[in-house]
Each structure stands twice: as C-alpha cells, then as structure tokens.
Write a protein that holds these residues in place. Structure first.
Motif, PDB file in Angstrom:
ATOM      1  N   UNK B 232       0.970  -1.211   0.084  1.00  0.00           N
ATOM      2  CA  UNK B 232       0.118  -0.139   0.078  1.00  0.00           C
ATOM      3  C   UNK B 232       0.939   1.241   0.056  1.00  0.00           C
ATOM      4  N   UNK B 236       0.929   4.417  -2.986  1.00  0.00           N
ATOM      5  CA  UNK B 236       0.101   5.537  -2.531  1.00  0.00           C
ATOM      6  C   UNK B 236       0.395   6.513  -3.709  1.00  0.00           C
ATOM      7  N   UNK B 239      -2.245   6.849  -6.361  1.00  0.00           N
ATOM      8  CA  UNK B 239      -3.787   6.719  -6.131  1.00  0.00           C
ATOM      9  C   UNK B 239      -4.632   7.462  -7.341  1.00  0.00           C
ATOM     10  N   UNK B 240      -3.967   8.477  -7.941  1.00  0.00           N
ATOM     11  CA  UNK B 240      -4.867   9.304  -8.889  1.00  0.00           C
ATOM     12  C   UNK B 240      -4.721   8.550 -10.273  1.00  0.00           C
ATOM     13  N   UNK B 243      -5.881   3.560  -8.773  1.00  0.00           N
ATOM     14  CA  UNK B 243      -6.305   3.231  -7.333  1.00  0.00           C
ATOM     15  C   UNK B 243      -6.536   1.902  -7.060  1.00  0.00           C
ATOM     16  N   UNK B 246      -4.018   0.242  -4.550  1.00  0.00           N
ATOM     17  CA  UNK B 246      -4.182   0.395  -3.272  1.00  0.00           C
ATOM     18  C   UNK B 246      -5.241  -0.563  -2.667  1.00  0.00           C
ATOM     19  N   UNK B 247      -6.225  -0.927  -3.694  1.00  0.00           N
ATOM     20  CA  UNK B 247      -7.544  -1.681  -3.260  1.00  0.00           C
ATOM     21  C   UNK B 247      -6.943  -3.069  -2.952  1.00  0.00           C
TER      22      UNK B 247
END
Lengths: 313, 281
Positions: B232, B236, B239-240, B243, B246-247
C-alpha cells in the motif's frame, strides 16, 4: 470532589517518574551509540577523538544514575536537548507540529462519542430489527478496517470519483472530514457495540422494571433509568481509546499531508534522532495520562460511588 | 463480500466463515510461492501498470510485477509477522504474569508496577520509540509491537493464575500431597494457557492492524519484498492514476482482520462465561 482531584494529581508523579525511567533505561539498552548517531547526523567523521568529545558533550561519560537525574532535571524544566538533525530545541519543533495532530485526535474523539451514542442507542432500542442490523453491519466492518486503507478508500470515493472533498492539506472543515472519519471509525464501532451490550444489560435491571411500574413514560425510562446507568462503561472505554486515536492520527496525517507531528516522528524514527523521539514519547505519554485523569474525574463526577473506592484501589 | 453476510446469518455461520478464511490464509501463507502464478519480485518494465487481464488477473504494479502473485506471496510475511508478535507476547505474558502470580509478594508488586508503566504509554508511540532504538526492519517492528503489548497479557495471566490457585481441584491435589510444581504444571498452567489462547485470538486482528500500520509507514519490510502494508505504501503515489493498486493489499488486510475477529468471537462463545467474568476481576 476537589480532594479526589488533588489526590489523583499527586498520584500522577510516581507514574510519570516511572515512565521517564523506562524511556531512559530503554534509551541506554538500545544497541546504538548516541554519540555515533550524533556525529553521523552532524556529518562529522567519527574519529576516536571526535567520539570521545561527543560523548563528553552529551554527558555519556558520567555514571548512569547521574545521567538520569541530569536528564530528568532538564526534562522537568522542559529542556529536552537539541534535535540531531535540525539543531533546534526539540520541544519547539514538536510543539510546532503537535497542535495539528491534537486537532485531528480531539475531533476524532468527539466524532467517536457523537456517532457511537446514537448508533448504540438505536441498536439497543430496536434490537433485532433493521436499525440493529444496520449498526451491527457498520460496526462489524469498522472493527476490521485498517484506518490507513479506509483513508485511501475515502480519498478515492470523495476526491477522485465524486470530487467533493480536497484530498490533502489543512484548511476548512472540508479538510477534516475524511481524516477524522478514518481515525474514528474503529473506536466508534467498538463504543457503539459496547453501549448496545450495556444498554441491553441495564434494560433488564429491576430499577427499570420499577420505573415502568411507576408509570413513567418510555422516554423517561430510557433517558433517566437506562442510559444514565448504561453509559458508564463507555466512559471507561473512551479513556482507553484516546491512545489509539492519537496513534491513528499519527498514521493518518501522513496520508492527508496534514502538518502534524506524525510525519516528523516517522522521519525522526528513520534517522534515529533520539532527543526528538524521547521528547515525543514523554510528551504524548504525559498527554495521555492527563486525558485519562480527566476521564476518571468525569467518571467520578457521573458516578459518585467510584469517588472513594477509586482512590483506595 | 459474502463474508459480510455472516453478521446476518447468525453466529454459527460467522464462526464457519471465520475458520474457513483463516484456513485459506494459512494455506496461502504456507504454499504462497507455489500457488502464485508469477515470481512476486520479478521486475518487468515493459509490463508496467497493466490493467487486469487473463494473464494478470489483478494487473501489474509500477515495476511490472504481478499484483496477484505479490498478494499471495505477501501472505507469508503479513501473517507470519503477526503470529510472531503473538508468540512473543504470549511468552512474555505467561513468564512475567506467571512469575508475578506464583511468587507473589514484592516480586508481584514490582512486576505489576512495571506493567502499569508500560500500559501508560500510547501503544503506537511506544512502538515508534522502540523502532527508533532498534532500527527499522520487520524483525524490529515485531519486537517493538510485542514489547508494547505484553503488559496487558502479563496482567491477565497473573489474574488467571491467582483465580486458578484457589479452585477446588487445585486445593484437592494439594491435599493429596502434590508438590507446588506439579500443581502448577498439571492443574494451573493448562487452564491458563487455554483461556489465554482464546483471549489472544480475539486480539490477533488488532495486532495485525498495528503491524500493517507500521509497515505502511515504511518502518518494516524494505520495498522489493512483498508484504501487504508495504504494497500500500508503494502504491500510494499512484492513487490518482491506478487506485486499484491500493485496493487489493488493503482488502487482504481487511479480510484477514475480519477472519481473525470472527474466529476470536467463535472461540470466545465456546469459552465458559464464568471464566471471562473471572478474568475481568
């Protein structure tokens, strides 16, 4: 009541002394040599002469009890030394970042209480019906959710997808919503479950039966006879959550670029900046101890029975 | 998401789902490297950030590594570290709490005051401090978390020992002439350990959250090694744009914590309620 508070304040002294002793002992049991770290971070080559000089300057060549007393004396006077990295007084740096963290932690505490009480009440009042099911679902998710992952999910939902909330920074209330929710969800869930269980327990007590027999209406029975007794465990649990909420704030603020003490502490950990870590640990522990004292005083105020037994224990 | 239905379908199913998930996670932890379709650390810059497809079920990360493989192989470290924390905490708790309960007197006083002191620290702050002393790395994170959790267990073990000591069967064996050591070994400790394991099972999820949190902050495993928290942390920055990176690891932590919570609840329900009341004393 005043006597109780004064007595509790006096009892804080041995606790804080013990905490400081543990911090000091651990610091000296550590496998590192503070003098070596000091030289490394000051970018002085670690020759034997430089090491000896650094040890002398840091007072490491004195006997341990003397070192502890000197250190304690300085700490009591709020002198925690200089950061190895920034070269500024440690306390100034930490106090610069701390308010932002306390804002997050404090709001998370408030959110925990504000959200868990109606949830717990609704679940107990309509046990087995849909409000109970919904609350059980939320709290079941809440106790298993890693707070940092929740923070990213919230960012993905509210910033990336819906575009409603700013993903980072410190500003108005819109900046607070996501971090506070991410920090508070776990404690909120635990508290809601606890309140539900406690309400269901108190509901069966005889005084509630008697209140109903006297013909009091349901609203008064719940407010004055059930809730008044059932929320005591909540007060105790809240005291235990404060430390968790503080820890949550330290992790979560790194995600939202919140200018708090969390990121500062992580970089101090990575750089082994001992004066910073020792001040950080002592300060936050003292803060927690004081918060717990406030919780205990609230408890004594809410429930007169504990005023005396609590002191004796 | 079918596991969430457990809340509604009653305790029994919740317990079953808990057992099944924990078994599945254990399998993944033990046989991860064989189950994973790809080498979890194999960097392939041509396959960077691929979307999910038939060859990469969950896509690839920023270095072209297969996400599914990293999740599966990561189970070992993510779960293993929690098991080690738990083991350390139990050993410390049993030894220190046991000594306090059995020896009593001044030793008991001293050890319990020590526990009080350790319980005063905010858990994560103490863990930070210990990692600063020990240095970063997974081993040190494990030690730090264990050292910031043991005091609670020591207190519980002491309470259990004291409660067991006056049970009728222990007194009976004393009347029958059993030595102190025999009484401890045969009657007191087996009961204490059983109760302790149940209580610990309720706490595993919580410990996992602490370990993964520190690992997420970059204080644990160093990057090429697959571990959920650090995955994670790695993801990070994306994320944009990505995503989903991260999930998945977060979902694995979430499911594991949930599985352990279900397991803990199931074990607690099987425990004699009088024991729980006794420990609270």
């Amino acid at each position: 009541m005043l006597r109780y508070i004064i007595l509790r304040l006096v009892l804080l002294i041995p606790v804080l002394l013990g905490v400081s002793l543990i911090v000091f002992v651990l610091l000296h049991l550590g496998n590192g040599d503070p003098a070596l770290d000091y030289l490394r971070l000051s970018q002085i080559p670690p020759t034997d002469a430089a090491l000896a000089e650094a040890r002398h300057a840091l007072g490491l060549d004195r006997p341990l009890p003397e070192q502890y007393l000197t250190w304690l004396w300085n700490a009591v006077h709020l002198d925690f030394g200089m950061s190895y990295i920034t070269g500024r007084p440690v306390l100034d740096d930490i106090l610069y970042y701390l308010p932002a963290t306390l804002q997050l932690g404090g709001l998370a505490l408030l959110a925990t209480l504000v959200m868990s009480i109606p949830l717990g009440l609704a679940a107990a009042r309509w046990k087995g019906r849909w409000p109970d099911q919904v609350v059980r679902f939320i709290t079941f998710i809440g106790v298993s959710m890693p707070n940092f992952w929740l923070a990213f999910l919230l960012i993905a939902l509210f910033s990336l997808w819906l575009g409603w909330l700013p993903p980072m920074g410190r500003g108005g209330p819109q900046h607070l919503l996501m971090p506070v929710l991410a920090i508070a969800l776990m404690s909120m869930s635990i508290n809601a479950r606890l309140l539900r269980a406690s309400l269901l327990d108190v509901r069966e007590h005889r005084h509630v039966f008697y209140a109903r027999a006297r013909g009091l209406n349901e609203k008064r029975v719940w407010r004055d006879h059930i809730l008044r007794n059932a929320w005591m465990p909540l007060v105790t649990a809240t005291g235990m959550h404060i430390g968790e909420l503080l820890g949550g704030a330290l992790v979560i603020e790194t995600i939202f670029a919140w200018p708090g003490v969390g990121r500062f502490a992580v970089s101090a950990v990575l750089n082994r900046d001992f004066p910073v870590m020792q001040c950080f640990t002592l300060l936050l522990t003292t803060l927690l101890v004081l918060c717990n004292l406030v919780v205990d005083i609230c408890y004594a105020w809410l429930d007169p029975r504990t005023r005396f037994s609590g002191v004796m224990a | 998401m079918s596991t969430l239905a457990a809340v509604y379908t009653g305790k029994k199913n919740g317990a079953r789902i808990g057992y099944a998930l924990v078994a599945l996670l254990l399998l993944m932890a033990l046989f991860g490297p064989w189950l994973a379709p790809y080498d979890a650390t194999l960097v392939s810059l041509d396959d960077r950030l691929l979307p999910a497809s038939a060859s990469h079920w969950l896509g690839t990360d920023h270095l072209g590594r297969d996400v599914l493989s990293r999740l599966i192989v990561g189970t070992q470290l993510s779960l293993g570290s929690v098991v080690l924390v738990l083991g350390l905490v139990l050993v410390l708790g049993v030894v220190i709490g046991g000594i306090a309960g059995i020896v009593g007197g001044k030793v008991d006083m001293f050890l319990m005051r020590l526990c009080d002191m350790f319980l005063t620290f905010p858990t994560l702050v103490l863990a930070f401090f210990l990692i600063a002393l020990l240095g970063t790395g997974l081993t040190n994170v494990i030690i730090a978390i264990a050292l910031s959790h043991w005091a609670w267990y020591a207190r519980m073990v002491r309470g259990m020992v004291l409660a067991q000591r006056n049970r009728d069967y222990v007194l009976a064996s004393r009347l029958a002439g059993a030595s102190r050591l025999t009484r401890l070994r045969q009657h007191v400790m087996p009961n204490v350990v059983g109760q302790l394991l149940v209580l610990a099972s309720m706490d595993i999820g919580h410990m996992m959250l602490h370990v993964s949190g520190l690992s997420f902050l970059g204080l644990g495993v160093s990057p090429p090694t697959p571990e959920w928290g650090v995955m994670i942390n790695d993801a990070k920055e994306f994320i944009w744009t990505q995503p989903q990176l991260l999930l998945w690891p977060g979902l694995m932590i979430f499911i594991s914590v949930m599985a352990f919570n279900l397991l803990g609840d199931a074990l607690r329900d099987r425990l004699d309620p009088s024991v729980l009341a006794e420990i609270k004393e």
